[in-house]
Design an enzyme around this catalytic site. Structure first.
Site, short mmCIF file in Angstrom:
data_model
loop_
_atom_site.label_atom_id
_atom_site.label_comp_id
_atom_site.label_asym_id
_atom_site.label_seq_id
_atom_site.Cartn_x
_atom_site.Cartn_y
_atom_site.Cartn_z
N HIS A 238 0.79 -1.19 -0.22
CA HIS A 238 -0.13 0.11 -0.08
C HIS A 238 0.79 1.34 0.16
CE1 HIS A 238 -3.29 2.84 -0.09
NE2 HIS A 238 -2.36 3.41 0.70
N TYR A 242 1.78 5.50 -2.47
CA TYR A 242 1.91 6.59 -2.09
C TYR A 242 3.48 7.10 -2.62
CZ TYR A 242 -2.50 6.43 -0.05
OH TYR A 242 -3.77 6.34 0.26
N HIS A 389 -9.35 0.96 -11.06
CA HIS A 389 -9.02 2.13 -10.14
C HIS A 389 -7.40 2.31 -10.19
CE1 HIS A 389 -8.02 3.80 -6.22
NE2 HIS A 389 -6.98 2.52 -6.05
N PHE A 390 -6.69 1.32 -10.46
CA PHE A 390 -5.08 1.55 -10.39
C PHE A 390 -4.72 2.33 -11.74
CE2 PHE A 390 -4.09 -2.89 -10.63
CZ PHE A 390 -3.74 -2.92 -11.72
N HIS A 391 -5.62 2.32 -12.79
CA HIS A 391 -5.11 2.92 -14.15
C HIS A 391 -5.73 4.46 -13.90
CE1 HIS A 391 -4.03 -1.00 -15.73
NE2 HIS A 391 -3.49 -0.33 -16.62
N ARG A 452 -10.55 -10.07 -12.15
CA ARG A 452 -9.31 -9.14 -12.66
C ARG A 452 -8.29 -10.53 -13.28
NH1 ARG A 452 -5.66 -6.93 -7.52
NH2 ARG A 452 -4.55 -6.38 -9.42
N ARG A 453 -6.82 -9.98 -13.70
CA ARG A 453 -6.09 -10.85 -13.97
C ARG A 453 -6.49 -12.20 -14.86
NH1 ARG A 453 -2.52 -10.25 -8.59
NH2 ARG A 453 -1.20 -8.71 -9.57
FE1 HAS Z 1 -5.74 2.31 -4.39
C1 HAS Z 1 -6.18 -1.23 -4.71
C2 HAS Z 1 -7.81 2.10 -1.56
C3 HAS Z 1 -5.16 5.81 -3.91
C4 HAS Z 1 -3.22 2.15 -6.53
N1 HAS Z 1 -4.77 0.89 -5.40
C5 HAS Z 1 -5.06 -0.31 -5.45
C6 HAS Z 1 -4.16 -1.17 -6.19
C7 HAS Z 1 -3.54 -0.19 -6.92
C8 HAS Z 1 -3.71 1.20 -6.29
C9 HAS Z 1 -2.14 -0.49 -7.77
O1 HAS Z 1 -8.83 0.11 0.30
C10 HAS Z 1 -4.06 -2.55 -6.62
C11 HAS Z 1 -3.09 -3.56 -5.93
C12 HAS Z 1 -3.28 -4.96 -6.39
O2 HAS Z 1 -2.80 -5.30 -7.44
O3 HAS Z 1 -4.12 -5.79 -5.82
N2 HAS Z 1 -6.32 3.76 -3.05
C13 HAS Z 1 -7.33 3.64 -1.99
C14 HAS Z 1 -7.54 4.69 -1.25
C15 HAS Z 1 -6.75 5.76 -2.14
C16 HAS Z 1 -6.10 5.14 -3.07
C17 HAS Z 1 -8.53 5.05 -0.17
N3 HAS Z 1 -4.26 3.88 -5.00
C18 HAS Z 1 -4.26 4.98 -4.76
C19 HAS Z 1 -3.02 5.73 -5.31
C20 HAS Z 1 -2.42 4.68 -6.17
C21 HAS Z 1 -3.34 3.66 -5.89
C22 HAS Z 1 -2.77 7.24 -5.20
C23 HAS Z 1 -1.46 4.75 -7.16
C24 HAS Z 1 -0.55 5.88 -7.28
N4 HAS Z 1 -6.74 0.90 -3.36
C25 HAS Z 1 -7.42 0.97 -2.42
C26 HAS Z 1 -8.23 -0.23 -1.63
C27 HAS Z 1 -7.53 -1.25 -2.55
C28 HAS Z 1 -6.72 -0.62 -3.45
C29 HAS Z 1 -8.74 -0.56 -0.48
C30 HAS Z 1 -7.79 -2.78 -2.81
C31 HAS Z 1 -8.90 -3.05 -3.52
C32 HAS Z 1 -8.96 -4.62 -3.51
O4 HAS Z 1 -10.03 -5.12 -2.97
O5 HAS Z 1 -8.19 -5.21 -4.03
C33 HAS Z 1 -6.80 7.21 -1.48
O6 HAS Z 1 -5.56 7.64 -1.26
C34 HAS Z 1 -7.37 8.36 -2.62
C35 HAS Z 1 -7.56 9.62 -2.28
C36 HAS Z 1 -7.67 10.48 -3.36
C37 HAS Z 1 -8.49 11.57 -3.41
C38 HAS Z 1 -8.23 12.38 -4.80
C39 HAS Z 1 -8.00 13.80 -4.48
C40 HAS Z 1 -7.78 14.58 -5.78
C41 HAS Z 1 -6.82 15.45 -6.05
C42 HAS Z 1 -6.91 16.08 -7.73
C43 HAS Z 1 -6.78 17.36 -7.71
C44 HAS Z 1 -6.93 17.94 -8.95
C45 HAS Z 1 -6.24 18.77 -9.42
C46 HAS Z 1 -6.62 19.08 -11.03
C47 HAS Z 1 -4.76 19.24 -9.05
C48 HAS Z 1 -8.93 12.06 -2.19
C49 HAS Z 1 -5.52 15.58 -5.37
C50 HAS Z 1 -7.37 20.32 -11.23
C51 HAS Z 1 -7.66 20.76 -12.37
C52 HAS Z 1 -8.35 21.63 -12.75
C53 HAS Z 1 -8.34 21.74 -14.33
C54 HAS Z 1 -9.01 22.68 -11.69
CU CU Z 2 -3.98 0.28 -0.73
#
Ligand code: HAS
Ligand code: CU
Length: 565
Positions: A238, A242, A389-391, A452-453
């Site tokens: 996990h 980050y 999700h992860f893409h 998946r996979r």
């Molecule tokens: Fe995730 C599974 C929960 C974030 C990657 N995640 C995965 C896997 C990957 C991955 C690779 O709780 C699969 C692993 C595998 O192979 O089995 N993930 C979360 C949560 C967050 C989260 C709560 N994940 C990420 C990030 C990743 C990533 C970042 C890669 C870099 N994830 C999970 C969970 C699983 C999971 C379970 C397990 C699922 C399962 O059952 O297998 C949080 O950190 C997300 C917080 C994000 C936000 C978004 C904030 C938005 C922002 C954008 C601002 C906009 C801008 C643009 C700057 C709250 C900061 C403005 C533009 C204008 C034009 C104005």
């Molecule tokens: Cu995770």
């Protein structure tokens, strides 16, 4: 605290005018070349998988080099998720450390050794994958068994990144010694916090490989304990996400506002978000194991709650970065509720890539919250939803941001101008559109229960209701193939173009903060309290369950091969 008078001298912190030497630029560049080569090769397999879903199986054409869908999937995951990211991140952190602190590395030889250890590790890992003796996917869960060289190689990549991390700490410490009482420059601090988080996080996978997988693959022990291995793996797995994300955040907070013509809205919030990541990135790993037997529900529940707390610094980021961008948009003459968005420099490929990455991340983040919710996870776990999700996260928020960064960084490092900026702009939009189609289809497939996979093109149980989504996955994959090839062409052509005068080459963008960073509270600039908090939280959230699983260890699972055909 607010009585400190801002002085021009302290403000100089933010753009110290430091220019990396040619040798330093070359060293950063070496990391970036390996990263881009990995992205290129790894990405070629993504569309093959996506095409396979709708029945167009091109893997046969690659025989005998690539033997199966799963070997291709392993290459895709390892090269894109592990190699492209790690090499880019370590290279970029070299740059932000030197530029941020306005000095050379304290001991460049340490970083050089680290880099070459990573390269040796990469080659050692690549050989068994290419010879089909490590078709274990990027999570390498036992009892799937790989050649020992795969595990050894991965260990070396991690150890190399640790060594480079030590180089960053020593440089940071040297700067601190010379600048007592001065707030550390944010882009340097962010990278160093990420390196520290990474060193804590990778202890899990280090123990897994050294005590279990390596001796097992060498024939020194007969079996493994798959349940314990998963707990070790997700201890690292996990926070790994980050480790990928934080360098993109360094750019969004500390560089993008400058590129967009604005300022960092809150230096304090930026630092707070990074410290929060240091303490809560690791103790959430059980949210990947909600359905694992052998982990009591209470620990899963605790990690689910802690996952909501690691959601928080990303919300801080969304508000702070968007506020910084709004400041930029209004400074450029944008008015009204959304007029400032139109006023942002959408013609700049580097900025646009990062804005599009941020927009996709809003959806990826919401999906993450769904995953983290214990009961909802039961619906989507191990389905196509998860790669959906992860893409949006690693393949968009992170990778598209890195692409955007490289649009100024490669010209800066090589002393050239970006080749055909309009093509680069086209590349960013193509990635965005391809990823929307692909990830939406994958999320839908997951909700309908598609695993998946799995080589779904060969699966006999696929109902008709999946067909449209499977086809959209392939269409998205095809668009992404165009995007990745365009990216590599832009970079290669940039490097091949003639050198230009220094004034015509982009400089490293360093955003000034709206308020003098010297007014940021001191506790947001100190490692010690946050490191202690990280250690305590880690011990409480993992200690008892980990000790229990270690004492209950049964090394009785023999290895199996993914691809018996
Ligand atoms: Fe995730 C599974 C929960 C974030 C990657 N995640 C995965 C896997 C990957 C991955 C690779 O709780 C699969 C692993 C595998 O192979 O089995 N993930 C979360 C949560 C967050 C989260 C709560 N994940 C990420 C990030 C990743 C990533 C970042 C890669 C870099 N994830 C999970 C969970 C699983 C999971 C379970 C397990 C699922 C399962 O059952 O297998 C949080 O950190 C997300 C917080 C994000 C936000 C978004 C904030 C938005 C922002 C954008 C601002 C906009 C801008 C643009 C700057 C709250 C900061 C403005 C533009 C204008 C034009 C104005
Ligand atoms: Cu995770």
């Amino acid at each position: 605290m607010t009585s400190v008078e801002p002085t021009p001298d302290l403000q100089r912190n933010w753009d110290n005018g430091y220019d990396l030497t040619d040798e330093e630029k070359k060293f950063v560049g070496l990391h970036v070349w390996v990263a881009i080569a990995a992205l290129f090769i790894g990405s070629l397999f993504g569309p093959l998988q996506a095409f396979q879903y709708s029945g167009l199986d091109l893997y046969g054409l690659l025989d005998p080099v690539i033997k199966s869908y799963y070997q291709g999937l392993t290459l895709h995951g390892v090269l894109n998720a592990l190699v492209w990211t790690t090499f880019f991140i370590v290279g970029f952190t070299n740059l932000t450390t030197m530029k941020g602190l306005g000095r050379s590395l304290a001991y460049p030889v340490i970083n050089k050794v680290g880099f070459w250890v990573m390269v040796v590790g990469l080659v050692t890992t690549a050989i068994p994958i290419l010879t089909n003796s490590a078709t274990v996917l990027y999570t390498f869960y036992p009892p799937l068994e790989a050649s020992w060289a795969f595990y050894l190689g991965l260990t070396l990549v991690v150890v190399g990144s640790w060594i480079e991390g030590v180089g960053f700490y020593l440089t940071f410490a040297a700067w601190r010694k010379d600048n007592p009482g001065v707030r550390s420059p944010f882009i340097a601090l962010g990278g160093v916090i990420n390196a520290a988080m990474w060193q804590i996080a990778t202890l899990g996978v280090a123990v897994e490989i050294l005590t279990m997988l390596l001796p097992w693959s060498l024939g020194l022990i007969d079996g493994t304990d798959p349940a314990l291995a998963r707990t070790y793996f997700w201890f690292t797995g996990h926070p790994l996400v980050y480790f990928w994300l934080l360098p993109a955040y360094v750019s969004w907070y500390g560089m993008l506002p400058k590129q967009a013509g604005g300022k960092l809205f809150s230096d304090s919030m930026a630092r707070l978000a990074f410290w929060m990541f240091l303490i809560v990135s690791v103790p959430v790993g059980f949210h990947h194991q909600f359905v694992d037997p052998g982990v009591p529900e209470i620990w899963k529940w605790i990690h689910a709650i802690l996952t909501y707390s690691v959601f928080f610094p990303s919300m801080i980021t969304a508000f702070t970065v968007i506020a910084s961008l709004e400041y930029a948009g209004r400074a450029r003459g944008g008015t009204g509720l959304v007029g400032w968005i139109r006023a942002l420099p959408w013609g700049d490929a580097s900025v646009t890539s990062q804005l599009l990455a941020g927009i996709l991340f809003m959806f990826g983040g919401i999906g993450g919250l769904t995953n983290a919710s214990y009961n909802l996870n039961l619906v989507i776990h191990n389905t196509a939803w998860v790669p959906g999700h992860f893409h949006l996260t690693v393949a968009s928020a992170v990778s598209l941001s890195f692409i955007g960064i490289s649009y100024w960084m490669v010209p800066y490092l090589t002393g050239r101008q970006l080749w055909k900026p309009k093509v680069a702009l086209f590349q960013a939009w193509t990635w965005f559109v391809g990823m929307i189609i692909f990830s939406n289809a994958m999320h839908m497939l997951g909700l309908l229960g598609a695993p998946r996979r799995t080589a779904l093109g060969d699966a006999p149980y696929v109902p008709e209701s999946w067909d449209g989504h499977l086809l959209r996955t392939s269409i998205g994959g095809a668009i992404l193939l165009v995007a990745v090839i365009t990216y590599v062409v832009v970079i290669v052509q940039t490097v091949r173009s003639p050198k230009v005068d220094r004034e015509l080459v982009p400089t490293v963008p360093v955003a000034e903060s709206l308020r003098d960073p010297q007014l940021t509270p001191d506790w947001l600039d100190r490692f010690r309290p946050w490191l202690i908090a990280a250690g305590v939280l880690l011990a409480l959230s993992y200690g008892p369950q980990l000790v229990d699983q270690i004492f209950d260890m049964r090394l009785n699972a023999p290895g199996t091969d993914f691809t018996p055909w």
